[in-house]
Design an enzyme around this catalytic site. Structure first.
Site, PDB file in Angstrom:
ATOM      1  N   GLU B  42      23.287  22.165  27.810  1.00  0.00           N
ATOM      2  CA  GLU B  42      22.265  23.130  27.388  1.00  0.00           C
ATOM      3  C   GLU B  42      21.785  22.805  25.972  1.00  0.00           C
ATOM      4  O   GLU B  42      20.589  22.917  25.671  1.00  0.00           O
ATOM      5  CB  GLU B  42      22.861  24.545  27.429  1.00  0.00           C
ATOM      6  CG  GLU B  42      21.900  25.635  27.023  1.00  0.00           C
ATOM      7  CD  GLU B  42      22.600  26.749  26.281  1.00  0.00           C
ATOM      8  OE1 GLU B  42      23.795  26.981  26.516  1.00  0.00           O
ATOM      9  OE2 GLU B  42      21.926  27.378  25.434  1.00  0.00           O
ATOM     10  N   ASP B  46      17.931  22.161  25.581  1.00  0.00           N
ATOM     11  CA  ASP B  46      17.118  23.014  24.720  1.00  0.00           C
ATOM     12  C   ASP B  46      16.266  22.153  23.790  1.00  0.00           C
ATOM     13  O   ASP B  46      15.088  22.429  23.559  1.00  0.00           O
ATOM     14  CB  ASP B  46      18.060  23.913  23.904  1.00  0.00           C
ATOM     15  CG  ASP B  46      17.356  24.661  22.797  1.00  0.00           C
ATOM     16  OD1 ASP B  46      16.777  25.723  23.081  1.00  0.00           O
ATOM     17  OD2 ASP B  46      17.376  24.191  21.654  1.00  0.00           O
ATOM     18  N   ASP B 115      20.036  29.491  30.194  1.00  0.00           N
ATOM     19  CA  ASP B 115      20.938  28.424  29.754  1.00  0.00           C
ATOM     20  C   ASP B 115      21.060  27.339  30.823  1.00  0.00           C
ATOM     21  O   ASP B 115      21.071  26.145  30.516  1.00  0.00           O
ATOM     22  CB  ASP B 115      22.339  28.988  29.449  1.00  0.00           C
ATOM     23  CG  ASP B 115      22.338  29.863  28.199  1.00  0.00           C
ATOM     24  OD1 ASP B 115      21.303  29.929  27.516  1.00  0.00           O
ATOM     25  OD2 ASP B 115      23.382  30.482  27.914  1.00  0.00           O
ATOM     26  N   GLU B 118      17.934  25.147  30.899  1.00  0.00           N
ATOM     27  CA  GLU B 118      17.939  24.165  29.808  1.00  0.00           C
ATOM     28  C   GLU B 118      18.954  23.047  30.089  1.00  0.00           C
ATOM     29  O   GLU B 118      18.674  21.868  29.831  1.00  0.00           O
ATOM     30  CB  GLU B 118      18.263  24.853  28.472  1.00  0.00           C
ATOM     31  CG  GLU B 118      17.127  25.763  28.006  1.00  0.00           C
ATOM     32  CD  GLU B 118      17.379  26.365  26.632  1.00  0.00           C
ATOM     33  OE1 GLU B 118      16.402  26.608  25.907  1.00  0.00           O
ATOM     34  OE2 GLU B 118      18.557  26.609  26.289  1.00  0.00           O
TER      35      GLU B 118
END
EC number: 3.1.26.3
Lengths: 233, 233
Positions: B42, B46, B115, B118
């Site tokens: 994640e 991100d 989450d 991502e």
């Protein structure tokens, strides 16, 4: 007056030759000099820098958690660190600054240097594609990544915050428990970290009070480092 | 109990077929289920999401400033928005969650969905390279980017913050001038935005008091949206 050097030398130290040198010129142009300045490129460059460093750290430190990787990255890409890299490239010699910024030493200002460096990364992404930007960023940061000692870099943030404040003769932070919910092992703690003298208030949630305090301290330290990049207040 | 579906269907809607399906499995694994969970992925995902959206917005909106691009991006990648995308992919049906999270509806929780989405982007980057991750992200967000009306999306942040607080029956924010330096046209204003009821204190610097207030309001709004993703407090 600083002399703006031809950018060939800069391309050489960067290890990247622009197809369209106008892109590099824009990345080196501060908003005080022209309306075709580097701020939009900086937005893109900041994002690719963060992505490349995230991936590098993920691969280099398989044992670290997401939060630890995030803290290591913050230490590598914070303004001071970027200004150091820019200094090695002698980026200040290539900047186009307005009269006022020139007179006040803008070509040595860490924020201006860091922004221009990020803008260059964005410009390379547009000029040569992602992998070229990734290659340049990786080369510039390789020695810094290699030097990371996680034990030192990840020193408990409460200790780090305390040391930062003591070095600047500031009062110590206070930690206030703002909320506590649930039952073990699914408890949630919310803690506020207050640094009264410096108008800092951060908060964080965690599975334990200690964890929440550490996270809030980490956020406070990041904020303070950003606001006060130098050694003195 | 939710049934974890075979991931072929998910790869089809994502438009990406994993060379190593274990990577997708890890991206779909919450920390409550296994120690081989998705949090590190994640972190990387991100960052690539932020980079790809930054570049997309840069190209789509040549007239917008860095600050405006940054606000548009924040609206596209905030938790609620990501959970929406995850909902379209029916990501909840594919998640591996621990007993407790399953019982408490974890597969519908916006933070868990965002989450995992991502983490999938990070997993694609490792599995197929940057351009594949970029392609998938671009496809998933294309309709959202096309729908952006900058005039509406960039509504003055002070107004936005006021509307957000009024909708939740909260007291209005206060703006305090914390610092003023220099002489026109190089003045610097530092403003603090206080939302007392919700323990929010943000600050920002700008070339005018109004500009600093807008930036501080924008930071406060971002913080509030992150802390309170729903419509109610």
């Amino acid at each position: 007056m600083s002399v703006v050097l031809p950018a060939e030398r800069l391309m050489k130290v960067l290890g990247y030759s622009f197809q369209d040198p106008q892109r590099l010129k824009q990345a080196l142009t501060h908003r005080s000099y022209s309306s075709t300045h580097n701020e939009r490129l900086e937005f893109v460059g900041d994002s690719i820098l963060n992505a490349v460093i995230a991936r590098t750290l993920y691969l280099a430190f398989p044992q670290l958690t997401e939060g630890e990787l995030s803290r290591l990255r913050a230490s590598l890409v914070r303004q001071e660190a970027l200004a150091d890299v820019a200094g090695e490239l002698q980026l200040g010699d290539y900047l186009s600054l307005g009269e006022g910024e020139l007179k006040s030493g803008g070509h040595r200002r860490p924020s201006i240097l860091a922004d221009a460096l990020e803008a260059i990364f964005g410009a390379i992404w547009f000029d040569g594609g992602f992998s070229e930007a990734e290659r340049v960023i990786t080369a510039l940061f390789a020695s810094r990544v290699a030097k990371i000692d996680p034990a030192q870099a990840l020193k408990d943030p409460k200790t780090g915050l305390q040391e930062w404040l003591q070095a600047r003769r500031q009062p110590l932070p206070e930690y206030v428990l703002a909320r506590q919910e649930g039952e073990s092992p699914n408890q949630l703690f919310e803690v506020v970290c207050l640094v009264r003298g410096l108008q800092v208030e951060t908060r964080a949630e965690g599975p334990s009070r200690r964890n929440a305090e550490q996270q809030a301290a980490s956020a406070a330290l990041a904020l303070l480092r950003e606001r006060h990049p130098g050694k003195r207040l």
